[in-house]
Design a protein around this motif. Structure first.
Motif, mmCIF file in Angstrom:
data_model
loop_
_atom_site.group_PDB
_atom_site.id
_atom_site.type_symbol
_atom_site.label_atom_id
_atom_site.label_comp_id
_atom_site.label_asym_id
_atom_site.label_seq_id
_atom_site.Cartn_x
_atom_site.Cartn_y
_atom_site.Cartn_z
ATOM 1 N N PHE A 109 5.576 8.212 10.361
ATOM 2 C CA PHE A 109 5.798 6.824 10.771
ATOM 3 C C PHE A 109 6.952 6.759 11.773
ATOM 4 O O PHE A 109 8.001 7.381 11.576
ATOM 5 N N ARG A 110 6.754 5.975 12.842
ATOM 6 C CA ARG A 110 7.786 5.879 13.881
ATOM 7 C C ARG A 110 8.838 4.821 13.572
ATOM 8 O O ARG A 110 9.993 4.949 13.950
ATOM 9 N N PHE A 111 8.427 3.773 12.893
ATOM 10 C CA PHE A 111 9.346 2.652 12.663
ATOM 11 C C PHE A 111 9.716 2.482 11.184
ATOM 12 O O PHE A 111 10.778 1.973 10.865
ATOM 13 N N THR A 112 8.846 2.897 10.298
ATOM 14 C CA THR A 112 9.020 2.632 8.876
ATOM 15 C C THR A 112 9.943 3.652 8.221
ATOM 16 O O THR A 112 9.838 4.852 8.473
ATOM 17 N N ASN A 113 10.832 3.151 7.377
ATOM 18 C CA ASN A 113 11.659 3.996 6.525
ATOM 19 C C ASN A 113 11.120 3.854 5.106
ATOM 20 O O ASN A 113 11.276 2.814 4.470
ATOM 21 N N LEU A 114 10.476 4.908 4.608
ATOM 22 C CA LEU A 114 9.827 4.819 3.304
ATOM 23 C C LEU A 114 10.813 4.695 2.153
ATOM 24 O O LEU A 114 10.422 4.396 1.031
ATOM 25 N N VAL A 115 12.083 4.926 2.419
ATOM 26 C CA VAL A 115 13.096 4.748 1.379
ATOM 27 C C VAL A 115 13.447 3.275 1.218
ATOM 28 O O VAL A 115 13.575 2.764 0.108
ATOM 29 N N HIS A 116 13.580 2.564 2.333
ATOM 30 C CA HIS A 116 14.130 1.211 2.296
ATOM 31 C C HIS A 116 13.111 0.094 2.545
ATOM 32 O O HIS A 116 13.421 -1.077 2.316
ATOM 33 N N ASP A 117 11.921 0.428 3.008
ATOM 34 C CA ASP A 117 10.989 -0.613 3.440
ATOM 35 C C ASP A 117 9.905 -0.934 2.413
ATOM 36 O O ASP A 117 8.767 -1.245 2.775
ATOM 37 N N ALA A 118 10.253 -0.870 1.131
ATOM 38 C CA ALA A 118 9.267 -1.153 0.080
ATOM 39 C C ALA A 118 8.630 -2.537 0.220
ATOM 40 O O ALA A 118 7.405 -2.667 0.075
ATOM 41 N N PRO A 119 9.399 -3.615 0.489
ATOM 42 C CA PRO A 119 8.756 -4.934 0.637
ATOM 43 C C PRO A 119 7.722 -4.966 1.757
ATOM 44 O O PRO A 119 6.652 -5.569 1.607
ATOM 45 N N MET A 120 8.019 -4.303 2.881
ATOM 46 C CA MET A 120 7.081 -4.280 4.001
ATOM 47 C C MET A 120 5.829 -3.477 3.642
ATOM 48 O O MET A 120 4.703 -3.856 4.001
ATOM 49 N N ILE A 121 6.007 -2.376 2.916
ATOM 50 C CA ILE A 121 4.859 -1.566 2.497
ATOM 51 C C ILE A 121 3.959 -2.381 1.584
ATOM 52 O O ILE A 121 2.730 -2.380 1.718
ATOM 53 N N ALA A 122 4.573 -3.096 0.629
ATOM 54 C CA ALA A 122 3.798 -3.925 -0.304
ATOM 55 C C ALA A 122 3.038 -5.017 0.444
ATOM 56 O O ALA A 122 1.878 -5.309 0.145
ATOM 57 N N MET A 123 3.695 -5.631 1.424
ATOM 58 C CA MET A 123 3.062 -6.688 2.217
ATOM 59 C C MET A 123 1.864 -6.137 2.987
ATOM 60 O O MET A 123 0.770 -6.744 2.981
ATOM 61 N N ALA A 124 2.042 -4.995 3.643
ATOM 62 C CA ALA A 124 0.961 -4.397 4.419
ATOM 63 C C ALA A 124 -0.202 -4.001 3.510
ATOM 64 O O ALA A 124 -1.373 -4.184 3.858
ATOM 65 N N ARG A 125 0.113 -3.470 2.347
ATOM 66 C CA ARG A 125 -0.932 -3.066 1.406
ATOM 67 C C ARG A 125 -1.742 -4.272 0.932
ATOM 68 O O ARG A 125 -2.976 -4.248 0.909
ATOM 69 N N THR A 126 -1.050 -5.341 0.567
ATOM 70 C CA THR A 126 -1.731 -6.555 0.098
ATOM 71 C C THR A 126 -2.666 -7.104 1.164
ATOM 72 O O THR A 126 -3.824 -7.448 0.887
ATOM 73 N N GLU A 127 -2.175 -7.183 2.394
ATOM 74 C CA GLU A 127 -2.968 -7.724 3.490
ATOM 75 C C GLU A 127 -4.186 -6.838 3.788
ATOM 76 O O GLU A 127 -5.294 -7.333 4.005
#
Length: 617
Positions: A562-580
């Motif tokens: 991933f170029r922009f995502t930090n898998l340590v800190h971006d849990a809310p964004m990951i959850a949002m993307a998964r839901t959508e």
């Protein structure tokens, strides 16, 4: 010196570290950029300027950072007017995401910090959304009802096993069993990840699941990464199913041809109900007979292609037409939630988050080498009480290049000097498979008081009577390894202990109050092990220290860079993307609606190699 001459203005960037001896901030191998006169005004007014990678060859050709910035802006002027945003406008509006042309412009020429954050948010969501969309497509494809094996809900053999167990299943185990049964009885292929800390009882859950397959006329298979672990599972399963009229066979690489031929025949005819083994299980010569359940232990040690090959062999094993076997992958290495939502987003997840009632938390202590004699005395006391101990070394044999202790060298020292009146065994990875098996069995049968070993015991040895784990050069081991090694003790009702031995000069660093960002990684690992036995907490620290690629192995996990995502800190964004992503495919499984045409094209273009199993292709 030439770059930093008196009067010149430079920009220094890198990871700052605090020098505890001198109490000042320092940079090791920073990037130093000389500020050009044309950019000086921009810096002085606090402008946000993008930083690009410049090679030495580019510098020699006279290409500067300012040159690259001008080129980037020129490219944007050409590309952005014809750029088509791949994200539907409805999603962008609902989530407050800026259009892609605006995001790209802000990334290369930010007007403010706030606008830059919004641009980064947009790009994070896009790369996560497409990856989660891929996982959703894969999950949808794997759950086509017509391809599954529908088990009946009742399993007489599983019921008899539960009734014969000398202990009660935990609430977590019973919950997970119900989740697996529901998966196997609904007509769709199960794809489930079973997470549970060391000693949480995953094996019993797996055996009960395999007995359900057997009672439904199918074979079940368990694949382990090492022969020692396969042997351990083989013996455990044989013991558990004794008296249930179940034929259990073992298939590993070190077997003689005659033995291998006999086992292969039993597998092909269906005489073998449960097959336990290593990589030998997916060799071309093996033919299964109605392989209904595949269980993969320590799944992070196997590649995606290997799991797919086993699945393919299972599909072909049904004489009345192809059927997809149920798949249960197990991990004793807890995986942070952010990684579960990305790497295993296409799997349903079950977690055994409860240890058996008689288990006591393992007490962990850091011990410095000058105090090791006290630890040895403690081990003597434990042996006097009828217990056993592991002593683990990082190397098999002494190395001239590494200042680390070795198992073979110290085995003789421990036997002759430290424990002369005790029975000391040796186990390491360079021994032949039957030598390892003999050493492991001897320790299990209490023929050894102390087992000197390497990390070959990291998985697979279950000795309830062992209460002490001593790890030498503990600063050289990873968190996951240390947690797995510690998990070899504490498997009985007695209090167990783990001692992490390290060099004396680490004492000052251990006393320091430096946090996760500034302390040395080895210090953080040892501190973490001493402070918690929670595998999920340990995995989160490990993720912060090493990153997802090293924790999982990017090649094996299928995780992209991933170029922009930090898998340590971006849990809310990951959850949002998964839901959508999952909601979108639920409403339009093949992305056939006109407003999703661009999405469909983009998804197939991004993951072209995965198109053969994507439900939208």
């Amino acid at each position: 010196k030439r770059l930093c001459s008196i009067g010149s203005i430079v920009v220094v960037s890198g990871k700052p570290e605090v020098d505890l001896r001198w109490s000042h901030v320092q940079f090791h191998h920073p990037d130093v950029e000389r500020v050009e006169e044309q950019d000086l005004a921009e810096y002085q007014r606090g402008a946000i300027l993008p930083k690009y990678t410049i090679t030495q060859g580019m510098r020699n050709a006279g290409i500067t950072m300012r040159t690259l910035r001008m080129l980037a802006l020129h490219v944007l002027d050409v590309v952005l007017p014809v750029l088509v945003d791949p994200l539907p406008e409805s999603i962008r509006e609902r989530l407050g995401l800026v259009a892609k042309d605006i995001a790209l412009r802000e990334l290369h020429s930010p007007t403010s910090l706030d606008s830059l954050v919004l641009a980064q948010k947009r790009m994070k969501f896009e790369e996560l959304f497409f990856f989660e969309l891929l996982l959703a497509a894969k999950a949808t494809s794997a759950k086509r009802p017509e391809r599954g094996i529908q088990f009946g809900p009742k399993s007489p053999r599983a019921r008899r096993l539960v009734e014969s167990l000398p202990f009660q299943l935990t609430r977590a185990q019973r919950r997970v069993i119900h989740e697996i049964v529901d998966d196997c009885t609904n007509g769709s292929p199960m794809n489930r990840l079973l997470q549970g800390d060391v000693g949480s009882g995953k094996t019993v859950v797996a055996v009960l699941s395999m007995l359900q397959a057997v009672d439904n006329g199918c074979q079940a298979l368990l694949m382990a990464p090492t022969e020692i672990l396969a042997e351990q599972h083989y013996r455990s399963i044989q013991r558990l199913v004794h008296g249930l009229d179940v034929e259990v066979v073992q298939l590993i690489g070190g077997q003689r041809k005659k033995v291998r031929a006999e086992i292969s025949s039993k597998i092909a005819t269906g005489e073998a109900h449960i097959i336990v083994g290593t990589h030998a299980l997916f060799e071309a010569a093996i033919e299964y007979c109605k392989l209904g359940l595949i269980v993969i232990d320590e799944q992070h040690r196997f590649g995606v292609a290997q799991r797919a090959e086993l699945r393919k062999m299972g599909v072909a094993s049904f004489p009345d037409g192809p059927k997809t076997p149920h798949i249960l992958v197990m991990s004793a290495t807890p995986i942070p939630r952010t990684l579960s939502m990305t790497v295993y987003g296409d799997l349903d997840v079950s977690i055994i988050d409860e240890l058996p009632a008689n288990r006591k938390p393992i007490r962990t202590h850091i011990v410095f080498e000058s105090k090791l004699h006290e630890t040895y005395q403690f081990i003597e006391q434990q042996i006097d009480a009828g217990r056993q101990a592991y002593v683990v070394f990082p190397l098999v044999e002494k190395s001239e290049k590494l200042d680390l202790k070795s198992a073979v060298e110290h085995y003789e020292f421990l036997q002759q000097e430290i424990f002369p009146n005790r029975r000391v065994g040796l186990l390491h990875g360079q021994m032949l498979w039957y030598e390892k098996e003999d050493a492991m069995k001897s320790f299990l049968d209490k023929q050894f008081d102390v087992l000197v070993a390497t990390t070959v015991i990291e998985v697979g040895i279950d000795v309830p009577n062992a209460t002490v784990m001593l790890v030498h050069n503990a600063e050289r081991f990873g968190l996951s390894q240390l947690h797995q090694l510690r998990g070899r003790v504490g498997r009985g009702a007695e209090q167990s202990y783990c001692f992490l031995a390290t060099k004396d000069h680490f004492q000052y660093a251990m006393k320091s109050k430096a946090g996760l960002e500034t302390a040395a990684a080895s210090v953080i690992r040892l501190r973490t092990m001493e402070q918690t036995t929670d595998g999920f907490r340990i995995s989160e620290v490990d993720l912060q220290l090493r990153g997802p690629g090293d924790v999982l192995g990017t090649r094996q996990s299928g995780l992209p860079e991933f170029r922009f995502t930090n898998l340590v800190h971006d849990a809310p964004m990951i959850a949002m993307a998964r839901t959508e992503a999952f909601a979108l495919l639920k409403s339009d499984p093949r992305l056939n609606l006109p407003q999703h045409a661009r999405l469909r094209e983009r998804l197939i273009a991004l993951f072209e190699g995965s198109a053969q199993w994507m439900s939208i292709a």
